[in-house]
Structure formats: C-alpha cells, structure tokens
Design a protein around this motif. Structure first.
Motif, PDB file in Angstrom:
ATOM      1  N   ARG A 113       0.834  -1.211   0.000  1.00 18.00           N
ATOM      2  CA  ARG A 113       0.000   0.000   0.000  1.00 18.00           C
ATOM      3  C   ARG A 113       0.866   1.257   0.000  1.00 18.00           C
ATOM      4  NH1 ARG A 113      -2.244   2.305   4.484  1.00 18.00           N
ATOM      5  NH2 ARG A 113      -2.070   0.354   5.662  1.00 18.00           N
ATOM      6  N   THR A 114       1.949   1.227   0.774  1.00 21.40           N
ATOM      7  CA  THR A 114       2.853   2.388   0.811  1.00 21.40           C
ATOM      8  C   THR A 114       3.524   2.580  -0.547  1.00 21.40           C
ATOM      9  OG1 THR A 114       3.271   1.957   3.157  1.00 21.40           O
ATOM     10  CG2 THR A 114       4.789   3.444   2.032  1.00 21.40           C
ATOM     11  N   LYS A 115       3.879   1.474  -1.193  1.00 19.01           N
ATOM     12  CA  LYS A 115       4.480   1.570  -2.528  1.00 19.01           C
ATOM     13  C   LYS A 115       3.474   2.186  -3.504  1.00 19.01           C
ATOM     14  CE  LYS A 115       6.789  -1.013  -6.195  1.00 19.01           C
ATOM     15  NZ  LYS A 115       7.240  -2.330  -6.698  1.00 19.01           N
ATOM     16  N   ALA A 116       2.212   1.791  -3.394  1.00 10.44           N
ATOM     17  CA  ALA A 116       1.170   2.355  -4.259  1.00 10.44           C
ATOM     18  C   ALA A 116       1.070   3.868  -4.064  1.00 10.44           C
ATOM     19  CB  ALA A 116      -0.166   1.689  -3.965  1.00 10.44           C
ATOM     20  N   GLU A 117       1.139   4.315  -2.813  1.00  4.85           N
ATOM     21  CA  GLU A 117       1.048   5.750  -2.521  1.00  4.85           C
ATOM     22  C   GLU A 117       2.195   6.520  -3.170  1.00  4.85           C
ATOM     23  OE1 GLU A 117       0.907   5.724   1.720  1.00  4.85           O
ATOM     24  OE2 GLU A 117      -1.142   4.940   1.805  1.00  4.85           O
ATOM     25  N   LEU A 118       3.396   5.926  -3.162  1.00  6.39           N
ATOM     26  CA  LEU A 118       4.541   6.574  -3.808  1.00  6.39           C
ATOM     27  C   LEU A 118       4.374   6.597  -5.323  1.00  6.39           C
ATOM     28  CD1 LEU A 118       7.532   5.120  -1.745  1.00  6.39           C
ATOM     29  CD2 LEU A 118       6.580   7.411  -1.618  1.00  6.39           C
ATOM     30  N   LEU A 119       3.875   5.509  -5.878  1.00 15.03           N
ATOM     31  CA  LEU A 119       3.657   5.449  -7.326  1.00 15.03           C
ATOM     32  C   LEU A 119       2.623   6.477  -7.773  1.00 15.03           C
ATOM     33  CD1 LEU A 119       3.702   1.567  -7.688  1.00 15.03           C
ATOM     34  CD2 LEU A 119       5.310   3.139  -8.796  1.00 15.03           C
ATOM     35  N   LEU A 145      -2.191   0.774  -9.086  1.00 15.49           N
ATOM     36  CA  LEU A 145      -3.371  -0.101  -8.992  1.00 15.49           C
ATOM     37  C   LEU A 145      -2.959  -1.545  -8.733  1.00 15.49           C
ATOM     38  CD1 LEU A 145      -5.659   1.382 -11.787  1.00 15.49           C
ATOM     39  CD2 LEU A 145      -6.185   1.286  -9.345  1.00 15.49           C
ATOM     40  N   LYS A 146      -1.908  -1.972  -9.396  1.00 20.86           N
ATOM     41  CA  LYS A 146      -1.414  -3.348  -9.188  1.00 20.86           C
ATOM     42  C   LYS A 146      -0.940  -3.541  -7.745  1.00 20.86           C
ATOM     43  CE  LYS A 146      -0.006  -4.252 -13.981  1.00 20.86           C
ATOM     44  NZ  LYS A 146       1.144  -4.457 -14.904  1.00 20.86           N
ATOM     45  N   GLU A 147      -0.266  -2.528  -7.219  1.00 27.07           N
ATOM     46  CA  GLU A 147       0.207  -2.631  -5.832  1.00 27.07           C
ATOM     47  C   GLU A 147      -0.964  -2.639  -4.849  1.00 27.07           C
ATOM     48  OE1 GLU A 147       3.196  -3.292  -4.596  1.00 27.07           O
ATOM     49  OE2 GLU A 147       3.923  -3.428  -6.660  1.00 27.07           O
ATOM     50  N   LEU A 148      -1.995  -1.863  -5.157  1.00 24.61           N
ATOM     51  CA  LEU A 148      -3.174  -1.855  -4.290  1.00 24.61           C
ATOM     52  C   LEU A 148      -3.893  -3.204  -4.341  1.00 24.61           C
ATOM     53  CD1 LEU A 148      -4.490   1.763  -4.948  1.00 24.61           C
ATOM     54  CD2 LEU A 148      -3.587   0.872  -2.790  1.00 24.61           C
ATOM     55  N   ASP A 149      -3.924  -3.812  -5.522  1.00 20.90           N
ATOM     56  CA  ASP A 149      -4.509  -5.164  -5.640  1.00 20.90           C
ATOM     57  C   ASP A 149      -3.703  -6.164  -4.813  1.00 20.90           C
ATOM     58  OD1 ASP A 149      -6.687  -4.546  -7.236  1.00 20.90           O
ATOM     59  OD2 ASP A 149      -5.591  -4.842  -9.114  1.00 20.90           O
ATOM     60  N   ALA A 150      -2.376  -6.004  -4.855  1.00 23.44           N
ATOM     61  CA  ALA A 150      -1.511  -6.889  -4.061  1.00 23.44           C
ATOM     62  C   ALA A 150      -1.752  -6.679  -2.569  1.00 23.44           C
ATOM     63  CB  ALA A 150      -0.044  -6.630  -4.409  1.00 23.44           C
ATOM     64  N   ALA A 151      -1.945  -5.427  -2.179  1.00 22.51           N
ATOM     65  CA  ALA A 151      -2.212  -5.126  -0.774  1.00 22.51           C
ATOM     66  C   ALA A 151      -3.532  -5.748  -0.331  1.00 22.51           C
ATOM     67  CB  ALA A 151      -2.246  -3.606  -0.562  1.00 22.51           C
ATOM     68  N   ILE A 152      -4.548  -5.645  -1.166  1.00 23.06           N
ATOM     69  CA  ILE A 152      -5.860  -6.224  -0.848  1.00 23.06           C
ATOM     70  C   ILE A 152      -5.757  -7.732  -0.720  1.00 23.06           C
ATOM     71  CG2 ILE A 152      -8.194  -6.626  -1.758  1.00 23.06           C
ATOM     72  CD1 ILE A 152      -7.901  -3.744  -3.050  1.00 23.06           C
ATOM     73  N   ALA A 153      -4.990  -8.360  -1.603  1.00 20.74           N
ATOM     74  CA  ALA A 153      -4.812  -9.816  -1.553  1.00 20.74           C
ATOM     75  C   ALA A 153      -4.085 -10.248  -0.280  1.00 20.74           C
ATOM     76  CB  ALA A 153      -4.032 -10.284  -2.787  1.00 20.74           C
ATOM     77  N   GLU A 192     -10.549   5.556  -4.594  1.00 21.39           N
ATOM     78  CA  GLU A 192     -10.197   6.965  -4.791  1.00 21.39           C
ATOM     79  C   GLU A 192      -9.378   7.158  -6.071  1.00 21.39           C
ATOM     80  OE1 GLU A 192      -8.236   8.488  -1.352  1.00 21.39           O
ATOM     81  OE2 GLU A 192      -9.919   8.050  -0.016  1.00 21.39           O
ATOM     82  N   LEU A 193      -8.446   6.237  -6.314  1.00 21.15           N
ATOM     83  CA  LEU A 193      -7.614   6.348  -7.510  1.00 21.15           C
ATOM     84  C   LEU A 193      -8.439   6.120  -8.778  1.00 21.15           C
ATOM     85  CD1 LEU A 193      -4.917   6.730  -8.901  1.00 21.15           C
ATOM     86  CD2 LEU A 193      -4.343   4.350  -8.365  1.00 21.15           C
ATOM     87  N   LEU A 194      -9.321   5.134  -8.759  1.00 20.51           N
ATOM     88  CA  LEU A 194     -10.168   4.865  -9.925  1.00 20.51           C
ATOM     89  C   LEU A 194     -11.082   6.056 -10.229  1.00 20.51           C
ATOM     90  CD1 LEU A 194     -11.036   1.134  -9.191  1.00 20.51           C
ATOM     91  CD2 LEU A 194      -9.732   1.975 -11.167  1.00 20.51           C
ATOM     92  N   ILE A 195     -11.595   6.691  -9.189  1.00 21.93           N
ATOM     93  CA  ILE A 195     -12.426   7.890  -9.387  1.00 21.93           C
ATOM     94  C   ILE A 195     -11.583   9.020  -9.973  1.00 21.93           C
ATOM     95  CG2 ILE A 195     -13.691   9.717  -8.163  1.00 21.93           C
ATOM     96  CD1 ILE A 195     -14.700   7.489  -6.252  1.00 21.93           C
ATOM     97  N   LYS A 196     -10.371   9.157  -9.474  1.00 23.05           N
ATOM     98  CA  LYS A 196      -9.460  10.179 -10.003  1.00 23.05           C
ATOM     99  C   LYS A 196      -9.190   9.952 -11.486  1.00 23.05           C
ATOM    100  CE  LYS A 196      -4.896  12.226  -9.199  1.00 23.05           C
ATOM    101  NZ  LYS A 196      -3.698  12.240  -8.321  1.00 23.05           N
ATOM    102  N   LEU A 197      -9.105   8.677 -11.861  1.00 23.06           N
ATOM    103  CA  LEU A 197      -8.847   8.316 -13.260  1.00 23.06           C
ATOM    104  C   LEU A 197     -10.142   8.291 -14.086  1.00 23.06           C
ATOM    105  CD1 LEU A 197      -6.290   5.429 -12.645  1.00 23.06           C
ATOM    106  CD2 LEU A 197      -5.787   7.739 -13.444  1.00 23.06           C
ATOM    107  N   LYS A 198     -11.278   8.622 -13.435  1.00 24.50           N
ATOM    108  CA  LYS A 198     -12.605   8.652 -14.081  1.00 24.50           C
ATOM    109  C   LYS A 198     -13.039   7.272 -14.575  1.00 24.50           C
ATOM    110  CE  LYS A 198     -12.221  13.535 -15.269  1.00 24.50           C
ATOM    111  NZ  LYS A 198     -12.311  14.580 -16.307  1.00 24.50           N
ATOM    112  N   ARG A 199     -12.575   6.253 -13.885  1.00 23.05           N
ATOM    113  CA  ARG A 199     -12.977   4.874 -14.234  1.00 23.05           C
ATOM    114  C   ARG A 199     -14.066   4.456 -13.240  1.00 23.05           C
ATOM    115  NH1 ARG A 199      -6.919   2.509 -15.049  1.00 23.05           N
ATOM    116  NH2 ARG A 199      -7.915   0.507 -14.694  1.00 23.05           N
TER     117      ARG A 199
END
Length: 323
Positions: free
Chosen positions: A273-279, A289-297, A311-318
């Motif tokens: 999750r921390t890596k995702a925040e830096l990315l 997104l991949k790192e967040l999926d890994a964190a969830i898993a 939040e990221l998906l909304i930011k990306l309008k997905r």
C-alpha cells in the motif's frame, strides 16, 4: 492430578500449569480458572491462590478483545481483579509481586494516583530496587507527569547505570519533554549497551528526522539494517528508510527501499500500500493499482487499500470499476 482431590495446593499447581500452557485459547483459561476456584473453595486463606486468580483474570481481560472476533463475549471488571489482589495482600501484606500487580491493575483502571501510592510503598520496602522506580516512572508517564518521571528514571539509572530498560524509558520521557539532544544521548547509550538491537537505531533515526536531520537519520537506519536480527525486522527498517526518503521527496529512491522490504516480506499489506502511494505521487497509476490489488490480496479484511483503490479509480474517471 486426580490424587488428593481435597488438597487445595494440588489444584493450585494444576491451575498454574494449565495457565502457563495456554496459547490464547479461551477454554484453556477457563480450565485454569476452574482449578483455582476449586482450590479456593477448599481453602480461602492461601494468598498465592488469590494472586494467581488475579493473574488469570488479567490475562483473560486482555485477550477478550481477540476472543470477541470469535464470538466469545466476556466482561471482566478491574474491580473484580483488584478484589483478588487485595485479598492476597491481606494475607501477605508486603509481597512485592502482589503489590506490583496491584499497581499495574490500578494503572490500567485509570486510578493513577492510587497506583503511585502503591509504587511509593514498594519503594519504601526496597529503595534500591530498579524495577520499582521504573514502574513508578511508567505510571507518571501515563499521567503525563514527565518531569517527575524523569527523576524516577534517573534514580533507576543511578542504581544501575547499565540498565537498558531504564535508558529506554528515559529516552522516551526526554522526547516527551522535547529534549531531543538529551534523548539522542540516551539512544547512543542504548546502542552501546545493545549494539545489535535494530530498534534503537530506528528510534534514533526517528528522532533525528524530528530534528530535520534526514541525512543522518538515513545513515542511522542503514546501521539498523546491518544489525537486523530477522527478515521481518530488516524489512521494517527498509520501510522506515523509504518513509524518510519520501519525506525528502526522493520518491524513486524510496521505491527502491520498499522493493527491498517487499522482497523480504511479500505478503505485507502495509508495504504494498505504501508503494502504491509513492507510485501515485509519481503519477504511475497503473503500477499503483497493481500494488493496491496486491495489498488487498495480502489482507482482505483491511479496508484501507480498497478505499485508496476506489479513490484512484475515481481520479482516473474509471467510475464503473470503482463501483
């Protein structure tokens, strides 16, 4: 132990053995409690039986938070525990173990002033006992009486200059008082006394960072990484180093340190999750997104990574993926 069923000491020994072998299982503690109640039904005047019952109840109270997740709801009031301790003390008034347990229980129940009085009584029994001064210092810290706590730490150190817990407690108090340079001296002492303890390097680095000495803090963490005694501890040192680098906006360097942490502990939700925040800061959104999926898993019950992904998906309008 079916021999001598009417001998209370047989039940006390059995209770003790069961209690010490328990591994957080509720039924095990219940068995220990049943044995001690049997002992007390045979003889109410055994001080240690009341003390042991208080010990079992205190542990059960602490573990009740874990058991609640398993659907076991128990409520053990501090007053119930204190009653057993006071009974033990009425039978053996100056027993230091009983007095220590009383002070700790009073402290846990928020009765700090009474805890201090118990500490003072312990010290009056044995003024040269380092543990009693440390207990009083801990109580004073929780009361936010930091100057008084510092005096108790100094008394303990005067009695034993090489006492690691004493210097650790003193460093904590000095930080609370904002005396960072003096606190650094305590961490230097701790590192001298126990040079292979990565935690002290980590705490010193944390303090250096508070003093805005990031470069020195990073060097200190590197020393902690060198002496780390386990994979888990080393991974956490890399994580701490990544946080410091990120604080200095050195995001790419921070990512490298996080990758080292993840290589050691690939199932850490926190590290992914921390890596995702830096990315995200680097606008590398697909990797994030991949790192967040890994964190969830890694931890399906933790909602932090899920919320960050939404939040990221909304930011990306997905929006459809965010739903």
């Amino acid at each position: 132990m079916n021999l001598e069923p009417n001998n209370p000491y047989v039940h006390i020994i059995k209770a003790y053995v069961i209690f010490r072998s328990c591994k957080k299982e509720y039924n095990c503690y219940e068995k220990a409690l049943n044995e001690i109640d049997l002992a007390l039904s045979l003889n109410q005047n055994i001080a240690y039986a009341h003390y042991l019952k208080a010990e079992i109840l205190s542990t059960m109270r602490f573990l009740s938070r874990i058991w609640r997740n398993d659907g076991i709801n128990i409520s053990i009031d501090y007053a119930y525990i204190l009653n057993e301790i006071d009974t033990a003390l009425s039978l053996d008034p100056n027993n230091p173990y009983y007095l220590i347990r009383k002070a700790e229980t009073l402290l846990g129940s928020g009765r700090s002033n009474e805890a201090i009085k118990t500490c003072d009584y312990l010290i009056s029994l044995d003024p040269n006992n380092v543990a009693y001064h440390l207990l009083k210092a801990r109580t004073l810290i929780l009361m936010e009486a930091y100057s008084e706590a510092l005096k108790e730490c100094d008394k303990a150190i005067d009695l034993d200059p090489n006492c690691v817990p004493c210097h650790k407690r003193k460093a904590e108090v000095l930080e609370k008082l904002g005396k960072y340079k003096e606190a650094l001296e305590e961490y230097d002492t701790l590192i001298r006394l126990d040079p292979k303890k990565a935690y002290y390097h980590e705490k010193k680095a944390e303090l250096l960072s508070k003093m805005h000495l990031e470069d020195e803090a990073i060097k200190q963490l590197d020393k902690g990484i060198e002496v780390a005694s386990s994979v888990r501890i080393k991974a956490f040192q890399y994580y701490e180093k990544a946080k410091l680098l990120a604080k200095s906006k050195k995001y790419s360097d921070a990512l490298k340190e996080l990758d080292k942490a993840i290589s050691l502990e690939p199932n850490s939700e926190l590290y992914h999750r921390t890596k995702a925040e830096l990315l995200i800061k680097l606008k590398r959104y697909e990797e994030a997104l991949k790192e967040l999926d890994a964190a969830i898993a890694c931890d399906t019950r933790n909602i932090c990574a899920r919320e960050e992904k939404i939040e990221l998906l909304i930011k990306l309008k997905r929006y459809n993926e965010a739903l």
